[in-house]
Design a protein around this motif. Structure first.
Motif, PDB file in Angstrom:
ATOM      1  N   SER A 134      -9.755   1.945   6.463  1.00  0.00           N
ATOM      2  CA  SER A 134      -9.315   0.640   6.993  1.00  0.00           C
ATOM      3  C   SER A 134      -9.212  -0.397   5.873  1.00  0.00           C
ATOM      4  CB  SER A 134     -10.268   0.157   8.088  1.00  0.00           C
ATOM      5  OG  SER A 134     -11.575   0.082   7.570  1.00  0.00           O
ATOM      6  N   ALA A 135     -10.130  -0.326   4.912  1.00  0.00           N
ATOM      7  CA  ALA A 135     -10.061  -1.270   3.785  1.00  0.00           C
ATOM      8  C   ALA A 135      -8.829  -0.990   2.928  1.00  0.00           C
ATOM      9  CB  ALA A 135     -11.337  -1.158   2.942  1.00  0.00           C
ATOM     10  N   LEU A 136      -8.492   0.281   2.748  1.00  0.00           N
ATOM     11  CA  LEU A 136      -7.292   0.633   1.980  1.00  0.00           C
ATOM     12  C   LEU A 136      -6.038   0.123   2.688  1.00  0.00           C
ATOM     13  CD1 LEU A 136      -8.132   4.305   0.926  1.00  0.00           C
ATOM     14  CD2 LEU A 136      -7.769   2.382  -0.619  1.00  0.00           C
ATOM     15  N   ARG A 137      -6.009   0.286   4.010  1.00  0.00           N
ATOM     16  CA  ARG A 137      -4.852  -0.187   4.784  1.00  0.00           C
ATOM     17  C   ARG A 137      -4.710  -1.702   4.618  1.00  0.00           C
ATOM     18  NH1 ARG A 137      -6.084   0.085  10.663  1.00  0.00           N
ATOM     19  NH2 ARG A 137      -7.219  -1.744   9.961  1.00  0.00           N
ATOM     20  N   ASP A 138      -5.831  -2.414   4.721  1.00  0.00           N
ATOM     21  CA  ASP A 138      -5.771  -3.879   4.621  1.00  0.00           C
ATOM     22  C   ASP A 138      -5.366  -4.318   3.206  1.00  0.00           C
ATOM     23  OD1 ASP A 138      -6.536  -3.838   7.213  1.00  0.00           O
ATOM     24  OD2 ASP A 138      -8.618  -4.463   6.844  1.00  0.00           O
ATOM     25  N   ALA A 139      -5.890  -3.624   2.202  1.00  0.00           N
ATOM     26  CA  ALA A 139      -5.538  -3.977   0.816  1.00  0.00           C
ATOM     27  C   ALA A 139      -4.053  -3.726   0.576  1.00  0.00           C
ATOM     28  CB  ALA A 139      -6.385  -3.162  -0.161  1.00  0.00           C
ATOM     29  N   PHE A 140      -3.549  -2.644   1.126  1.00  0.00           N
ATOM     30  CA  PHE A 140      -2.127  -2.316   0.980  1.00  0.00           C
ATOM     31  C   PHE A 140      -1.273  -3.410   1.637  1.00  0.00           C
ATOM     32  CE2 PHE A 140       1.911  -0.501   2.095  1.00  0.00           C
ATOM     33  CZ  PHE A 140       2.202   0.454   1.132  1.00  0.00           C
ATOM     34  N   THR A 141      -1.673  -3.783   2.866  1.00  0.00           N
ATOM     35  CA  THR A 141      -0.899  -4.779   3.611  1.00  0.00           C
ATOM     36  C   THR A 141      -0.914  -6.127   2.888  1.00  0.00           C
ATOM     37  OG1 THR A 141      -1.572  -3.614   5.608  1.00  0.00           O
ATOM     38  CG2 THR A 141      -0.603  -5.798   5.910  1.00  0.00           C
TER      39      THR A 141
ATOM     40  N   ARG B 130      -1.175  -6.629  -0.273  1.00  0.00           N
ATOM     41  CA  ARG B 130      -0.411  -6.558  -1.518  1.00  0.00           C
ATOM     42  C   ARG B 130       1.082  -6.442  -1.294  1.00  0.00           C
ATOM     43  NH1 ARG B 130      -0.706  -6.317  -6.800  1.00  0.00           N
ATOM     44  NH2 ARG B 130      -2.825  -6.989  -6.455  1.00  0.00           N
ATOM     45  N   PHE B 131       1.461  -5.571  -0.321  1.00  0.00           N
ATOM     46  CA  PHE B 131       2.882  -5.266  -0.176  1.00  0.00           C
ATOM     47  C   PHE B 131       3.531  -5.966   1.029  1.00  0.00           C
ATOM     48  CE2 PHE B 131       1.209  -1.475  -2.506  1.00  0.00           C
ATOM     49  CZ  PHE B 131       1.937  -1.647  -3.678  1.00  0.00           C
ATOM     50  N   GLY B 132       2.714  -6.667   1.841  1.00  0.00           N
ATOM     51  CA  GLY B 132       3.271  -7.426   2.956  1.00  0.00           C
ATOM     52  C   GLY B 132       3.730  -6.564   4.122  1.00  0.00           C
ATOM     53  N   ILE B 133       3.302  -5.350   4.171  1.00  0.00           N
ATOM     54  CA  ILE B 133       3.678  -4.426   5.242  1.00  0.00           C
ATOM     55  C   ILE B 133       2.605  -3.338   5.298  1.00  0.00           C
ATOM     56  CG2 ILE B 133       5.127  -3.019   3.677  1.00  0.00           C
ATOM     57  CD1 ILE B 133       7.117  -2.768   6.056  1.00  0.00           C
ATOM     58  N   THR B 134       2.392  -2.770   6.497  1.00  0.00           N
ATOM     59  CA  THR B 134       1.323  -1.756   6.586  1.00  0.00           C
ATOM     60  C   THR B 134       1.765  -0.446   5.931  1.00  0.00           C
ATOM     61  OG1 THR B 134       2.196  -1.115   8.720  1.00  0.00           O
ATOM     62  CG2 THR B 134       0.262  -2.568   8.732  1.00  0.00           C
ATOM     63  N   PRO B 135       0.808   0.354   5.425  1.00  0.00           N
ATOM     64  CA  PRO B 135       1.185   1.675   4.899  1.00  0.00           C
ATOM     65  C   PRO B 135       1.552   2.619   6.040  1.00  0.00           C
ATOM     66  CG  PRO B 135      -1.197   1.428   4.873  1.00  0.00           C
ATOM     67  CD  PRO B 135      -0.643   0.113   5.338  1.00  0.00           C
ATOM     68  N   ARG B 136       2.292   3.677   5.718  1.00  0.00           N
ATOM     69  CA  ARG B 136       2.612   4.718   6.716  1.00  0.00           C
ATOM     70  C   ARG B 136       1.467   5.703   6.801  1.00  0.00           C
ATOM     71  NH1 ARG B 136       4.178   6.344  10.398  1.00  0.00           N
ATOM     72  NH2 ARG B 136       5.377   8.233  10.001  1.00  0.00           N
ATOM     73  N   LEU B 137       0.854   5.982   5.649  1.00  0.00           N
ATOM     74  CA  LEU B 137      -0.174   7.029   5.637  1.00  0.00           C
ATOM     75  C   LEU B 137      -1.099   6.862   4.429  1.00  0.00           C
ATOM     76  CD1 LEU B 137       0.983   9.091   3.244  1.00  0.00           C
ATOM     77  CD2 LEU B 137       2.521   9.742   5.068  1.00  0.00           C
ATOM     78  N   ILE B 138      -2.222   7.559   4.513  1.00  0.00           N
ATOM     79  CA  ILE B 138      -3.157   7.624   3.386  1.00  0.00           C
ATOM     80  C   ILE B 138      -3.486   9.101   3.141  1.00  0.00           C
ATOM     81  CG2 ILE B 138      -5.471   7.023   2.548  1.00  0.00           C
ATOM     82  CD1 ILE B 138      -5.343   4.494   4.242  1.00  0.00           C
ATOM     83  N   VAL B 139      -3.425   9.513   1.888  1.00  0.00           N
ATOM     84  CA  VAL B 139      -3.846  10.875   1.543  1.00  0.00           C
ATOM     85  C   VAL B 139      -5.001  10.795   0.543  1.00  0.00           C
ATOM     86  CG1 VAL B 139      -1.507  11.774   1.851  1.00  0.00           C
ATOM     87  CG2 VAL B 139      -2.305  11.209  -0.436  1.00  0.00           C
ATOM     88  N   ARG B 140      -5.686  11.912   0.395  1.00  0.00           N
ATOM     89  CA  ARG B 140      -6.769  11.989  -0.588  1.00  0.00           C
ATOM     90  C   ARG B 140      -6.701  13.338  -1.310  1.00  0.00           C
ATOM     91  NH1 ARG B 140      -9.416  15.887   1.226  1.00  0.00           N
ATOM     92  NH2 ARG B 140     -11.038  15.953  -0.360  1.00  0.00           N
ATOM     93  N   ALA B 141      -7.074  13.355  -2.574  1.00  0.00           N
ATOM     94  CA  ALA B 141      -7.197  14.621  -3.315  1.00  0.00           C
ATOM     95  C   ALA B 141      -8.461  14.542  -4.165  1.00  0.00           C
ATOM     96  CB  ALA B 141      -5.975  14.863  -4.203  1.00  0.00           C
ATOM     97  N   PRO B 142      -9.262  15.625  -4.155  1.00  0.00           N
ATOM     98  CA  PRO B 142     -10.589  15.578  -4.782  1.00  0.00           C
ATOM     99  C   PRO B 142     -10.587  15.829  -6.283  1.00  0.00           C
ATOM    100  CG  PRO B 142     -10.236  17.726  -3.815  1.00  0.00           C
ATOM    101  CD  PRO B 142      -9.003  16.908  -3.499  1.00  0.00           C
ATOM    102  N   GLY B 143     -11.679  15.423  -6.935  1.00  0.00           N
ATOM    103  CA  GLY B 143     -12.006  15.884  -8.284  1.00  0.00           C
ATOM    104  C   GLY B 143     -12.609  17.280  -8.191  1.00  0.00           C
ATOM    105  N   ARG B 144     -13.060  17.807  -9.321  1.00  0.00           N
ATOM    106  CA  ARG B 144     -13.627  19.161  -9.318  1.00  0.00           C
ATOM    107  C   ARG B 144     -14.716  19.304 -10.380  1.00  0.00           C
ATOM    108  NH1 ARG B 144     -13.717  19.210 -13.801  1.00  0.00           N
ATOM    109  NH2 ARG B 144     -12.112  19.656 -15.341  1.00  0.00           N
TER     110      ARG B 144
END
Ligand code: ADP
Ligand code: MG
Length: 387
Positions: free
Chosen positions: A5-12, A14-28
């Protein structure tokens, strides 16, 4: 971990519009099989529960705007002219991936991207691969492009090799793309075939960053690679069919070691023995034989210290301290070497006390502050949210 939710709000914001999606990829982190990847051998890494998150939305034009919360920096570029950025080097990981997608004739449009990672940057846990793979996957989903995990990993590795200019192997990107929760992957770096091996729930993987970094890492790495290459060339005089140290057995090396200069023989001995150890360690893990697995980790460390000569005193201290602590099955240097981190396998019940004691004793001995992470084997790249 960054909150969706914080990522969505930060995106909105910054870019003035909501994101479509959020993905994640791990370290190793690699449990065993060090400096074997570029010898076409085996590695045994886990994907960790630290990841790079990308909030994303397609744009109707050909611009990519990308913001890194870690650097509090924004960059943008045009799909038609993707060049290396000297001002914002971090952006090259993103640019390289986009360029790689376009080079495959995939129909990619512009995008707004917001990146935030809780993988320590530059700490040997492969924040770079997690960034590449998460950006690639976000663009894949936004543009309805199908790429297999292997293809995404190879594309990301290609971006780091040719666009960033770092000659890494495939392990990091492979784990960011294809890691499996609760498992390590026994990965054959020759053909990318792999076997998931369950990690018993009664052990945890502990990464301890020594805080020591040596500047010679790049040149020493190249020198080790060159020694392996030289060993193969010289051994071919009697073993004409070998293509890499992967193809040489311990017995063959013992019999033909006289072909190698004294400085090269121990390098080859590490690689050949480490490939065998990695296979034996995978079998031990499969059987739940943690004692044998741990003993092989200590052997791996000794080989990297004495034959491959990529350890440093602080790292040796961490391994010896870990060995003396209750609940520790095994410990070794992990990553390229010359500082960096150790990885230890510790029984779950003892892990908190282990982490506290290791940090305190290391500080007593060396005056350095260690950074300790208790890791859980996690899933490769995935969608974290859709809006
Ligand atoms: P490691 O992969 O071991 O963390 P590297 O030196 O290979 O270390 O990669 C670290 C670099 O990757 C950073 O200096 C930066 O350029 C880039 N990077 C990784 N994560 C991010 C992020 N969240 N935002 C911006 N750049 C990142
Ligand atoms: Mg990296």
């Amino acid at each position: 971990m960054p909150e969706v939710s914080a990522l969505r709000d930060a995106f909105t914001a910054r870019f003035g519009i909501t994101p479509r999606l959020i993905v994640r990829a791990p370290g190793r982190v690699n449990l065993i099989g060090e400096h074997t990847d570029y010898n076409e051998g085996f590695v045994l890494p886990i994907a960790i529960d630290r990841a790079t998150f990308v909030a994303a939305r397609a744009r109707p034009d050909h611009t990519v705007r990308v913001y890194s919360a870690n650097f509090a920096a924004e960059d943008s570029f045009d799909l038609a002219r993707i060049e290396r950025s000297a001002e914002q080097p971090w952006s090259n990981y993103v640019r390289g991936v986009v360029k790689g997608l376009l080079a495959r004739d995939l129909p990619i449009l512009g995008a707004d991207l917001l990146i935030e990672s809780d993988v320590p940057l530059g700490g040997g846990l492969s924040s770079s691969a997690s960034l590449e793979v998460s950006v690639g996957y976000a663009l894949q989903l936004l543009n309805n492009v199908d790429l297999l995990g292997e293809e995404l990993a190879l594309l990301a590795q290609g971006a780091e090799n040719s666009f960033v200019g770092m000659q890494c192997g495939i392990m990091d990107q492979f784990m960011a793309a294809l890691g499996r929760a609760g498992h390590a992957l026994l990965l054959d770096c020759r053909d990318l075939s792999y076997t998931p091996i369950p990690i018993p729930p009664d052990v945890r993987v502990v990464v301890c960053d020594s805080g020591v970094r040596h500047t010679l890492v790049g040149s020493a790495y190249n020198e080790r690679r060159a020694a392996c290459h030289e060993a193969v060339t010289l051994l071919k005089a009697r073993l004409p069919r070998i293509a890499a140290l992967r193809d040489v057995t311990t017995e063959q090396l013992a019999v033909n070691g006289d072909l190698l200069p004294p400085a090269v023989l121990p390098r080859a001995r590490h690689v050949v023995s480490e490939i065998g150890r990695t296979l034996r360690a995978a079998e031990a893990l499969e059987r739940g034989d943690l004692r044998l697995f741990g003993a092989l980790m200590y052997e791996s460390h000794a080989s990297l210290r004495d034959d491959y000569e990529v350890s440093v005193p602080e790292i040796d201290t961490l391994v010896e301290l870990a060995r003396g602590l209750p609940g520790c099955y095994g410990s070794r240097i992990t990553g390229g070497g010359f500082g960096g981190s150790t990885v230890s396998l510790v029984s779950t019940g003892a892990v908190e006390a282990f982490a506290d004691a290791l940090g305190a004793q290391y500080q007593d001995r060396t005056g350095n502050q260690a950074k300790i992470l208790i890791c859980t084997p996690s899933e490769g790249v995935s969608r974290a949210a859709t809006f």
